[in-house]
Design a protein around this motif. Structure first.
Motif, mmCIF file in Angstrom:
data_model
loop_
_atom_site.group_PDB
_atom_site.id
_atom_site.type_symbol
_atom_site.label_atom_id
_atom_site.label_comp_id
_atom_site.label_asym_id
_atom_site.label_seq_id
_atom_site.Cartn_x
_atom_site.Cartn_y
_atom_site.Cartn_z
ATOM 1 N N TYR A 78 6.991 0.695 10.070
ATOM 2 C CA TYR A 78 7.651 0.964 11.351
ATOM 3 C C TYR A 78 7.336 -0.068 12.427
ATOM 4 O O TYR A 78 8.107 -0.276 13.356
ATOM 5 N N ILE A 79 6.176 -0.695 12.324
ATOM 6 C CA ILE A 79 5.790 -1.649 13.384
ATOM 7 C C ILE A 79 5.898 -3.106 12.942
ATOM 8 O O ILE A 79 5.907 -4.017 13.769
ATOM 9 N N ALA A 80 6.020 -3.319 11.621
ATOM 10 C CA ALA A 80 6.039 -4.688 11.086
ATOM 11 C C ALA A 80 7.120 -5.598 11.695
ATOM 12 O O ALA A 80 6.883 -6.793 11.866
ATOM 13 N N PRO A 81 8.287 -5.062 12.055
ATOM 14 C CA PRO A 81 9.316 -5.964 12.588
ATOM 15 C C PRO A 81 8.955 -6.591 13.938
ATOM 16 O O PRO A 81 9.487 -7.641 14.278
ATOM 17 N N PHE A 82 8.088 -5.955 14.713
ATOM 18 C CA PHE A 82 7.919 -6.426 16.093
ATOM 19 C C PHE A 82 6.479 -6.584 16.568
ATOM 20 O O PHE A 82 6.234 -7.209 17.607
ATOM 21 N N VAL A 83 5.507 -6.006 15.885
ATOM 22 C CA VAL A 83 4.146 -5.975 16.448
ATOM 23 C C VAL A 83 3.577 -7.391 16.628
ATOM 24 O O VAL A 83 3.791 -8.269 15.785
ATOM 25 N N LEU A 92 -8.655 -3.782 2.595
ATOM 26 C CA LEU A 92 -7.796 -4.743 1.898
ATOM 27 C C LEU A 92 -6.456 -4.091 1.556
ATOM 28 O O LEU A 92 -5.413 -4.733 1.593
ATOM 29 N N ARG A 93 -6.514 -2.785 1.259
ATOM 30 C CA ARG A 93 -5.303 -2.037 0.946
ATOM 31 C C ARG A 93 -4.319 -2.086 2.122
ATOM 32 O O ARG A 93 -3.128 -2.329 1.951
ATOM 33 N N LEU A 94 -4.830 -1.896 3.319
ATOM 34 C CA LEU A 94 -3.986 -1.962 4.519
ATOM 35 C C LEU A 94 -3.438 -3.385 4.708
ATOM 36 O O LEU A 94 -2.261 -3.581 5.010
ATOM 37 N N LEU A 95 -4.287 -4.354 4.502
ATOM 38 C CA LEU A 95 -3.880 -5.747 4.678
ATOM 39 C C LEU A 95 -2.773 -6.128 3.685
ATOM 40 O O LEU A 95 -1.833 -6.847 4.040
ATOM 41 N N ARG A 96 -2.883 -5.635 2.456
ATOM 42 C CA ARG A 96 -1.845 -5.893 1.450
ATOM 43 C C ARG A 96 -0.509 -5.312 1.894
ATOM 44 O O ARG A 96 0.536 -5.915 1.721
ATOM 45 N N MET A 97 -0.561 -4.119 2.494
ATOM 46 C CA MET A 97 0.671 -3.481 2.957
ATOM 47 C C MET A 97 1.258 -4.246 4.148
ATOM 48 O O MET A 97 2.474 -4.434 4.223
ATOM 49 N N ILE A 98 0.402 -4.692 5.049
ATOM 50 C CA ILE A 98 0.888 -5.480 6.196
ATOM 51 C C ILE A 98 1.546 -6.768 5.684
ATOM 52 O O ILE A 98 2.601 -7.180 6.150
#
Ligand SMILES: *Cc1c(COP(=O)(O)O)cnc(C)c1O
Length: 223
Positions: A78-83, A92-98
Motif C-alpha cells: 500500500y505504501i510502496a508506490p509513494f513512500v 530481512l523478511r520485511l526488506l525482501r517484501m519492500i
C-alpha cells in the motif's frame, strides 16, 4: 499564543540545520497538516499504514512521506508506490517484501534499520546480532530495489537523561561501525534517525541527523 507554525519555527531554530526534521502528523487532521505545509515545510511522517495512505491521497502530492511505525509485510504494497523512506526495517523478511514491491513499482525504496536500543518496553527493532546476520546474508546483497540510508532508534521513554544519552550513543556507535564495515562505498548511508519531542535536543548532541517530532509541533495527542 502558541501556534503550529510558531512551534515549527522554534524547533527549526534549535535544530539549526544540524538534522533534518520530520513532522510526525499521526492522529492530526488534514487542516493541521496544511498549517505546517503552508509554511513551505514538506517532510511528514506517520506510524500506521492506513492513515499514511489516506493522508497521501488527500494531501498535496509534493509531500515527502516517511513511515516510522512498525510495518507488517502484507501492508508494504500500500505504501510502496509513494513512500519516501521507511524508518522501521526490522527483519530481512520485511526488506525482501519492500524490495519486491519496489520492483513492481519500478523504484528503489530508501530504508533505515530500526535498532532496538531501549530497555525491554519497546518490542520492535533489531538486535546487533540480528543486524550483523542480516548484513552478511547473500540474500541481502541481492536486493536491488531497496537502498539502506542508515539507522533509526527510540530511546527508553523515561525522564532520565543519562539513560537516554547512553542509548543514543549506542545507536551512533552502531551506525559508525556498520558504515565502516558494510557501507563504506555508499555515500548515501548518512541517516541516524533519533530524537522525538521530549528528547530531540539530547539526540542532536549525540549526532542525530534526522529528528521525528510530533507533539512539540502539533500539540499533544489524545490517545
Ligand atoms: C509518534 C512517534 C514519534 C513522535 O513522537 P512525539 O513524542 O510526538 O514527538 C517519533 N517516532 C515514532 C516512531 C513515533 O511513533
Amino acid at each position: 499564543m502558541e501556534t503550529i507554525p510558531g512551534n515549527l519555527n522554534e524547533i527549526q531554530s534549535v535544530i539549526a540545520g544540524k538534522a533534518k526534521l520530520i513532522a510526525i502528523s499521526k492522529t492530526k487532521s488534514k487542516e493541521e497538516i496544511l498549517k505546517v505545509y503552508d509554511t513551505g515545510f514538506r517532510a511528514f511522517g506517520e506510524n500506521k499504514v492506513q492513515e499514511l495512505v489516506a493522508k497521501w491521497k488527500e494531501l498535496p502530492k509534493d509531500i515527502e512521506w516517511h513511515m516510522v511505525g512498525h510495518l507488517q509485510t502484507n501492508k508494504v504494497k500500500y505504501i510502496a508506490p509513494f513512500v519516501s523512506k521507511i524508518h522501521s526495517v526490522d527483519s530481512l523478511r520485511l526488506l525482501r517484501m519492500i524490495n519486491k514491491e519496489g520492483k513492481k513499482n519500478m523504484r528503489v525504496i530508501p530504508c533505515l534499520f530500526q535498532m532496538h536500543i531501549a530497555r525491554e518496553e519497546s518490542k520492535f527493532g533489531l538486535s546487533m546480532e540480528e543486524l550483523l546476520e542480516l548484513l552478511s546474508s547473500e540474500d541481502f546483497r541481492n536486493l536491488g530495489n531497496i537502498r539502506m540510508d542508515g539507522v533509526m532508534g527510540m530511546a527508553t521513554l523515561i525522564n532520565d537523561e543519562k539513560t537516554i544519552i547512553r542509548e543514543f550513543k549506542h545507536l551512533k556507535q552502531i551506525f559508525d561501525q556498520i558504515k565502516q564495515k558494510y557501507f563504506d562505498s555508499s555515500p548515501g548511508f548518512i541517516d541516524i534517525s533519533m530524537g522525538m519531542s521530549h528528547d530531540y535536543k539530547i539526540a542532536l548532541e549525540e549526532g542525530s541527523t534526522m529528528v521525528r517530532i510530533g507533539s512539540a509541533i502539533f500539540g499533544s495527542r489524545k490517545n
